[in-house]
Design a protein around this motif. Sequence first.
Motif, PDB file in Angstrom:
ATOM      1  N   GLY A   1       3.624  -3.491  -0.466  1.00 54.78           N
ATOM      2  CA  GLY A   1       3.653  -4.416  -1.582  1.00 54.78           C
ATOM      3  C   GLY A   1       3.382  -5.859  -1.229  1.00 54.78           C
ATOM      4  N   PHE A   2       2.650  -6.092  -0.119  1.00 58.25           N
ATOM      5  CA  PHE A   2       2.314  -7.470   0.220  1.00 58.25           C
ATOM      6  C   PHE A   2       0.964  -7.794  -0.409  1.00 58.25           C
ATOM      7  N   LEU A   3       0.984  -8.463  -1.540  1.00 55.63           N
ATOM      8  CA  LEU A   3      -0.222  -8.672  -2.310  1.00 55.63           C
ATOM      9  C   LEU A   3      -1.270  -9.416  -1.510  1.00 55.63           C
ATOM     10  N   GLY A   4      -0.837 -10.391  -0.739  1.00 54.76           N
ATOM     11  CA  GLY A   4      -1.788 -11.207  -0.005  1.00 54.76           C
ATOM     12  C   GLY A   4      -2.550 -10.450   1.056  1.00 54.76           C
ATOM     13  N   ALA A   5      -2.022  -9.308   1.473  1.00 55.11           N
ATOM     14  CA  ALA A   5      -2.690  -8.542   2.526  1.00 55.11           C
ATOM     15  C   ALA A   5      -3.516  -7.408   1.952  1.00 55.11           C
ATOM     16  N   GLY A   6      -3.734  -7.441   0.657  1.00 54.53           N
ATOM     17  CA  GLY A   6      -4.539  -6.381   0.075  1.00 54.53           C
ATOM     18  C   GLY A   6      -3.762  -5.127  -0.204  1.00 54.53           C
ATOM     19  N   ASP A   7      -2.497  -5.097   0.208  1.00 53.24           N
ATOM     20  CA  ASP A   7      -1.584  -4.053  -0.223  1.00 53.24           C
ATOM     21  C   ASP A   7      -2.176  -2.649  -0.070  1.00 53.24           C
ATOM     22  N   GLU A   8      -2.472  -2.283   1.141  1.00 53.54           N
ATOM     23  CA  GLU A   8      -3.072  -0.985   1.412  1.00 53.54           C
ATOM     24  C   GLU A   8      -2.163   0.139   0.967  1.00 53.54           C
ATOM     25  N   GLN A   9      -2.724   1.073   0.258  1.00 51.61           N
ATOM     26  CA  GLN A   9      -1.977   2.235  -0.225  1.00 51.61           C
ATOM     27  C   GLN A   9      -2.243   3.424   0.689  1.00 51.61           C
ATOM     28  N   PHE A  10      -1.175   4.114   1.036  1.00 54.83           N
ATOM     29  CA  PHE A  10      -1.239   5.294   1.892  1.00 54.83           C
ATOM     30  C   PHE A  10      -1.042   6.520   1.005  1.00 54.83           C
TER      31      PHE A  10
END
Lengths: 116, 117
Positions: A97-106
């Motif tokens: 949930g870190f929006l600034g990091a692009g929030d990679e989904q697994f």
Amino acid sequence: EAGVTQFPSHSVIEKGQTVTLRCDPISGHDNLYWYRRVMGKEIKFLLHFVKESKQDESGMPNNRFLAERTGGTYSTLKVQPAELEDSGVYFCASSQGFLGAGDEQFFGPGTRLTVL
Amino acid sequence: AQSVAQPEDQVNVAEGNPLTVKCTYSVSGNPYLFWYVQYPNRGLQFLLKYITGDNLVKGSYGFEAEFNKSQTSFHLKKPSALVSDSALYFCAVRARRRDTGRRALTFGSGTRLQVQP
């Protein structure tokens, strides 16, 4: 580190029956998503939890679908009653949930649902 | 509304040749862009993402993708294809706007890559 797990891997039910899919996200991931891929088409968003709260339900197709995430850990997606058009692969994903990091989904391996 | 187009249902390439899997997108504002791969009987695996900075993004397994803002494209590339690269590839986009709060990914319909020996 364990990845996203989903149960069952396959489910075959008859029209009108009820099915419950389960997703266990990566430990510590507050964000949990459900997606669906129907008939080889694009993967479509269903809903998004932040901890136990529904953040975005805009993709839920109708009120036959009910998603829960009690305690902010695992989630269930219940389809009741199932219709033929509900057949497809249901994916669960989680993210920190870190929006600034692009929030990679697994993503998990998916549950293949077949409604006869 | 966000959308992603993957114009090719299938891409065939000989092993050792370069490959390109095409993706174009539509989103309000600046995008986050992603590529995922699905091997048979497996879930989606993250390959790479574009957030900001260099337009050429390098990812797993030797794949890279080029962000082209003017053409709204994010094509996936690899200089030399392997038979083991044969899989289903999905492009996805999400708006970067902080005020939307919406984190859902919008996916394309997928492109099946077939690498022949």
